[in-house]
Motif scaffolding. Structure first.
Motif, PDB file in Angstrom:
ATOM      1  N   MET A 115       0.839  -1.186   0.000  1.00 36.71           N
ATOM      2  CA  MET A 115       0.000   0.000   0.000  1.00 36.71           C
ATOM      3  C   MET A 115       0.879   1.242   0.000  1.00 36.71           C
ATOM      4  N   GLU A 116       0.444   2.268  -0.728  1.00 37.15           N
ATOM      5  CA  GLU A 116       1.226   3.484  -0.811  1.00 37.15           C
ATOM      6  C   GLU A 116       1.154   4.241   0.512  1.00 37.15           C
ATOM      7  N   ILE A 127      -9.100   8.163   0.352  1.00 30.75           N
ATOM      8  CA  ILE A 127      -8.493   6.856   0.064  1.00 30.75           C
ATOM      9  C   ILE A 127      -9.494   5.941  -0.618  1.00 30.75           C
ATOM     10  N   PHE A 128     -10.737   5.949  -0.122  1.00 25.54           N
ATOM     11  CA  PHE A 128     -11.763   5.040  -0.634  1.00 25.54           C
ATOM     12  C   PHE A 128     -12.644   5.718  -1.685  1.00 25.54           C
ATOM     13  N   SER A 143      -2.927   3.485   7.534  1.00 28.88           N
ATOM     14  CA  SER A 143      -2.630   2.305   6.716  1.00 28.88           C
ATOM     15  C   SER A 143      -3.163   1.032   7.373  1.00 28.88           C
ATOM     16  N   GLU A 144      -2.989   0.904   8.699  1.00 26.77           N
ATOM     17  CA  GLU A 144      -3.531  -0.261   9.405  1.00 26.77           C
ATOM     18  C   GLU A 144      -5.048  -0.242   9.392  1.00 26.77           C
ATOM     19  N   VAL A 187     -10.105  -2.635   7.548  1.00 27.82           N
ATOM     20  CA  VAL A 187     -11.438  -2.418   6.994  1.00 27.82           C
ATOM     21  C   VAL A 187     -11.640  -3.253   5.742  1.00 27.82           C
ATOM     22  N   LEU A 188     -10.619  -3.323   4.898  1.00 32.17           N
ATOM     23  CA  LEU A 188     -10.721  -4.108   3.668  1.00 32.17           C
ATOM     24  C   LEU A 188     -10.819  -5.599   3.948  1.00 32.17           C
ATOM     25  N   LYS A 189     -10.399  -6.039   5.126  1.00 29.52           N
ATOM     26  CA  LYS A 189     -10.524  -7.441   5.514  1.00 29.52           C
ATOM     27  C   LYS A 189     -11.837  -7.745   6.216  1.00 29.52           C
TER      28      LYS A 189
END
Length: 465
Positions: free
Chosen positions: A1-2, A23-24, A83-84, A89-91
């Motif tokens: 991830m950037e 980001i989203f 980043s964490e 959230v994506l998981k």
């Protein structure tokens, strides 16, 4: 991830919402849910609707609002960086931001549709456990842990895939696995990089010893009991999130002939069936080439009456034997692939009817001879006797170069092909383990579960391979 800017979560939920929305952006499945409370400025929930148990989330929120107690929300894991937060959230986790607190509370309320535990479709057994791996990593680990309930069973977590960020587990039993094997596995896993990891086969291609070899050097299985027995033998397993196939390494040539129920049936029957499998494996690879070599170059080695029958059947056939056999083999493989790709309801019917109709019509038209149909059909049946689909593939491929060698050089060509294959197998290794172990090198102490299976009372309960 950037890298994200700013890096750390803000104490102001409006700032957090602004950063996360940037980001989203264009992510329609991400839900931003602010809660305006009378005694505080508010709470922000960020989650993926399809991956979150919304009923449980509503229950938690309503309980907190009714009791006017939001301390329950602070009991979850704390994250300080964006980043964490984004990764979790994506998981499937829910991010909870409270005004005045520069942290994000991550609630694991993951709930998504997944396949139930069923019998493995590719490794069905008559006797033994009927459960197979699913695409959910936690479910797969629980099935292994239930069979080996010991603290020496270790699950080490890794992540791979720059875009997919897929988790996978390296499983082994401490004290059973050789340290040098475990170190080699970890070294190879840490050295490969990829943008996506969608299945365990991605890892297999990256870490195998000889990627250009036709023979598989890593075993794959859908059965938890197979993984557990391999771990007890000192091997290492790799389980990937989203994949129902676990990898077992190292792999030997002989392990590909061991079926799932071999350790559940009586040893005399299993030993006889194993030898039958190996005989059928030889037939699936050599039968067409031997037929072509004998009928073309060495007819004196065939009994006279049989040779006369073959000659009579071939009368009027316009193609040489090698071309005739090659065309039939290609047609058979085409029918097999067509049967696999078609829907199950019609796939088997099309392949069987197609083989019967095409074979009978070709014989009646005089394009091919009846013995060739028998040879190709026998070869095809023998190729289905492999318990391991991965090991059956190289035998199917090697059949064609051996057929060409037999058609141009006779038995000498077949012998040359066999020698090349044998030299390759002897020199091939899987994570430092000789591929033909324990027959090359010869280790008689390990033969009790290789070519045959001895009674369990004569085999040590735990041994290293």
């Amino acid at each position: 991830m950037e890298p994200l800017n700013p890096v750390n979560v803000s104490a102001n939920i409006k700032d957090n919402e602004t950063v996360l929305r940037s980001i989203f952006h264009h992510c329609a499945d991400i839900v931003f849910r602010p809660l305006n409370l009378p005694d505080r400025s508010g709470i922000l929930l960020v989650y993926i609707d399809e991956l979150t148990d919304t009923n449980k989330l509503e229950q938690i929120i309503s309980t907190c609002m009714m009791n006017d107690d939001y301390s329950r929300l602070t009991q979850y894991a704390i994250v300080h960086s964006y980043s964490e937060t984004v990764a979790k959230v994506l998981k499937g986790s829910t991010a909870i931001f409270m005004n005045g607190l520069p942290v994000a509370y991550m609630a694991d309320l993951t709930a998504f549709k997944q396949r139930s535990i069923d019998e493995p479709s590719n490794e069905a057994s008559i006797r033994g456990p009927r459960e197979g791996f699913t695409e959910d990593l936690k479910t797969n680990l629980s099935m292994i842990r239930r069979k080996i309930s010991h603290s020496r069973l270790k699950f080490e977590s890794y992540h791979a895939g720059e875009l997919s960020n897929t988790e996978f587990i390296v499983a082994y039993i401490e004290g059973c696995v050789k340290p040098e094997l475990l170190q080699e596995v970890k070294s190879r896993l840490e050295s490969f990089h990829t943008d996506q990891l969608l299945d365990s086969s991605y890892i297999e291609e990256f870490i195998e010893d000889k990627p250009l070899s036709l023979f598989p050097q890593i075993r794959n299985t859908e059965r938890p009991d197979t993984v557990c027995s391999s771990l007890l033998e000192g091997k290492v397993a790799i389980i990937v999130d989203g994949s129902p196939n676990a990898l077992i390494l190292p792999m030997t040539f002989w392990s590909g002939f061991q079926a799932a129920e071999d350790h559940y049936e009586r040893f005399l029957y299993v030993s006889a069936v194993r030898m039958l499998r190996m005989l059928l494996a030889v037939m699936s690879c050599l039968l067409p080439s031997l037929y072509v070599a004998l009928t073309t170059f060495h007819p004196q080695m065939i009994p006279l009456n049989l040779m006369l029958s073959i000659s009579a059947a071939r009368e009027g056939i316009p193609f040489p034997t090698v071309i005739e056999t090659l065309l039939m083999e290609i047609m058979f493989e085409g029918l097999r692939e067509a049967g696999l790709r078609l829907p199950k309801a019609i796939g088997s019917a099309v392949s069987i009817v197609g083989a019967l109709v095409i074979g009978e019509a070709a014989v009646q038209a005089g394009f091919i001879s009846a013995p060739i149909v028998m040879i190709v059909a026998g070869t095809g049946i023998a190729s289905f006797a492999f318990p391991s689909y991965s090991l059956a593939l190289p035998f199917r491929i090697l059949r064609f170069p051996l057929l060409i060698l037999g058609g141009f050089l006779g038995l000498y060509g077949v012998a040359i092909g066999i020698m090349i294959i044998a030299i390759h197998l002897v020199t091939l290794k899987s994570f430092g383990t000789p591929y033909l172990k324990p027959t090359a090198p010869i280790l008689p102490n390990f033969w009790k579960d290789t070519l045959v299976r001895m009674n369990k009372r004569f085999v040590p309960a735990q041994r290293r391979k």
